[in-house]
Design an enzyme around this catalytic site. Structure first.
Site, PDB file in Angstrom:
ATOM      1  N   ASP A  82       0.854  -1.192   0.000  1.00 42.09           N
ATOM      2  CA  ASP A  82       0.000   0.000   0.000  1.00 42.09           C
ATOM      3  C   ASP A  82       0.891   1.243   0.000  1.00 42.09           C
ATOM      4  OD1 ASP A  82      -2.431   1.376   0.076  1.00 42.09           O
ATOM      5  OD2 ASP A  82      -2.414   1.485   2.264  1.00 42.09           O
ATOM      6  N   ASP A 104       1.874   4.952  -5.610  1.00 42.88           N
ATOM      7  CA  ASP A 104       1.199   6.218  -5.334  1.00 42.88           C
ATOM      8  C   ASP A 104       1.983   7.370  -5.952  1.00 42.88           C
ATOM      9  OD1 ASP A 104      -0.054   8.461  -4.400  1.00 42.88           O
ATOM     10  OD2 ASP A 104       0.079   7.929  -2.274  1.00 42.88           O
ATOM     11  N   GLU A 134      -3.159   5.560  -8.308  1.00 41.91           N
ATOM     12  CA  GLU A 134      -4.020   6.579  -7.700  1.00 41.91           C
ATOM     13  C   GLU A 134      -4.011   7.848  -8.536  1.00 41.91           C
ATOM     14  OE1 GLU A 134      -4.437   9.125  -3.529  1.00 41.91           O
ATOM     15  OE2 GLU A 134      -3.568   7.117  -3.482  1.00 41.91           O
ATOM     16  N   HIS A 174      -7.596  10.022   4.671  1.00 46.74           N
ATOM     17  CA  HIS A 174      -6.862   9.061   5.484  1.00 46.74           C
ATOM     18  C   HIS A 174      -6.922   9.428   6.974  1.00 46.74           C
ATOM     19  CE1 HIS A 174      -4.548   8.289   1.631  1.00 46.74           C
ATOM     20  NE2 HIS A 174      -4.755   7.062   2.051  1.00 46.74           N
ATOM     21  N   GLY A 203      -8.778   5.515   2.886  1.00 50.11           N
ATOM     22  CA  GLY A 203      -9.405   6.255   3.972  1.00 50.11           C
ATOM     23  C   GLY A 203     -10.841   5.826   4.209  1.00 50.11           C
ATOM     24  N   GLY A 204     -11.118   4.544   4.044  1.00 55.16           N
ATOM     25  CA  GLY A 204     -12.481   4.053   4.144  1.00 55.16           C
ATOM     26  C   GLY A 204     -13.071   4.111   5.544  1.00 55.16           C
ATOM     27  N   THR A 228      -7.743   2.837  10.203  1.00 51.61           N
ATOM     28  CA  THR A 228      -7.942   3.534  11.476  1.00 51.61           C
ATOM     29  C   THR A 228      -9.006   2.863  12.332  1.00 51.61           C
ATOM     30  OG1 THR A 228      -7.261   5.613  10.460  1.00 51.61           O
ATOM     31  CG2 THR A 228      -8.519   5.755  12.505  1.00 51.61           C
TER      32      THR A 228
END
Length: 281
Positions: A82, A104, A134, A174, A203-204, A228
């Site tokens: 990631d 990224d 992205e 995020h 950042g789901g 998170t």
């Protein structure tokens, strides 16, 4: 089932109207809990090693951990890098046994982002694994602000980069601890109208569960990254374990008590993305 690529799990999701959880790992306890959760829900899972994870544990070690869990799992498991920021980092992940590379380049100009992502995608595909890119920058809660994805640029990026999945910026942030606001569904629809690749939400954790369910079922969003939300569950479980007996000092006995609560939280996350049990092959 065993280790698979990102494309292996996202293409069925794209076709059949559900999403797969990309769960951000920080150590053995949480990645073990995530696989247990996926098995309990009979769903595929994407184990993700982000920058903070890689600072703590080298990529070759993470690759072995992911592959060990995958080889003993009853469901498909993706070993995913990631936010890889350089070609060399992505190459190291490939050499370490990862089956998916997320490059990224979202802070870079469009042409540069396309060129650098395309090089990673070419390397990944030559090795038989997948690549996520992205377009549009997803910001950080309390930090860097977002730059929303332009649908026209997304169309060019999807066409020219060769990625298997495309992360977009549509109101997601995020490190968000509270589910506030939700995503821009009109922008999602505009992007979906001009692309034909599975879409990804980073950042789901900040996305309301009801909206996750709706978007997983009705749009091309096939992967939600969740970190998170699960770190909060881990932290609460560890705090409770430590405070219950201040004289304990053996970290193995303490950390073991985080596994069941994190598995429970991960099961709830996975369940919201759709009933996948009938879709595993």
């Amino acid at each position: 089932m065993t280790l698979v690529t990102l494309r292996d799990v996202l293409q069925p999701a794209y076709t059949n109207g559900y999403a797969v959880a990309g769960l951000v790992t920080l150590g053995w306890e949480d990645m073990r809990a995530y696989v247990a959760a996926a098995e309990a829900e009979n769903a595929p899972v994407i184990l993700q090693a982000g920058p903070s994870c890689r600072e703590h544990t080298p990529l070759p070690i993470l690759g072995k951990m992911f592959r060990h869990l995958a080889e003993h799992a009853s469901v498909p498991v993706v070993a995913h890098l990631d936010h890889g920021y350089t070609f060399d980092e992505c190459k190291e992940a490939l050499d370490s046994g990862f089956t998916s590379l997320m490059f990224d380049g979202s802070r870079k100009p469009l042409t540069q982002n396309i060129d650098e992502t395309a090089a990673i995608a070419e390397m990944a595909h030559a090795a038989g694994i997948s690549c996520e890119g992205e377009i549009g920058f997803v910001g950080y809660s309390g930090g860097e602000g977002s730059n929303g994805t332009d649908p026209e640029e997304a169309a060019i990026f999807a066409r020219e980069s060769g990625v298997d999945a495309m992360a977009i910026s549509v109101g997601n942030v995020h490190l968000q601890q509270h589910k506030e606001g939700g995503l821009d569904e009109a922008r999602i629809a505009a992007i979906e109208a001009v692309t034909d690749v599975p879409l990804v939400i980073h950042g789901g954790s900040g996305v309301p569960v009801e909206q996750r369910q709706k978007l997983a079922r009705n749009t091309a969003i096939c992967k939600f990254n969740i970190g998170t939300e699960l770190r909060l569950a881990f932290g609460a479980a560890m705090r409770e374990a430590v405070n219950r007996d201040p004289d304990r000092f053996d970290r193995v006995t303490i950390l073991k008590e985080t596994i069941d609560p994190v598995e429970k939280a991960a099961r709830a996350v996975i369940r919201a993305f759709g009933n996948q049990s009938s879709k595993l092959t």
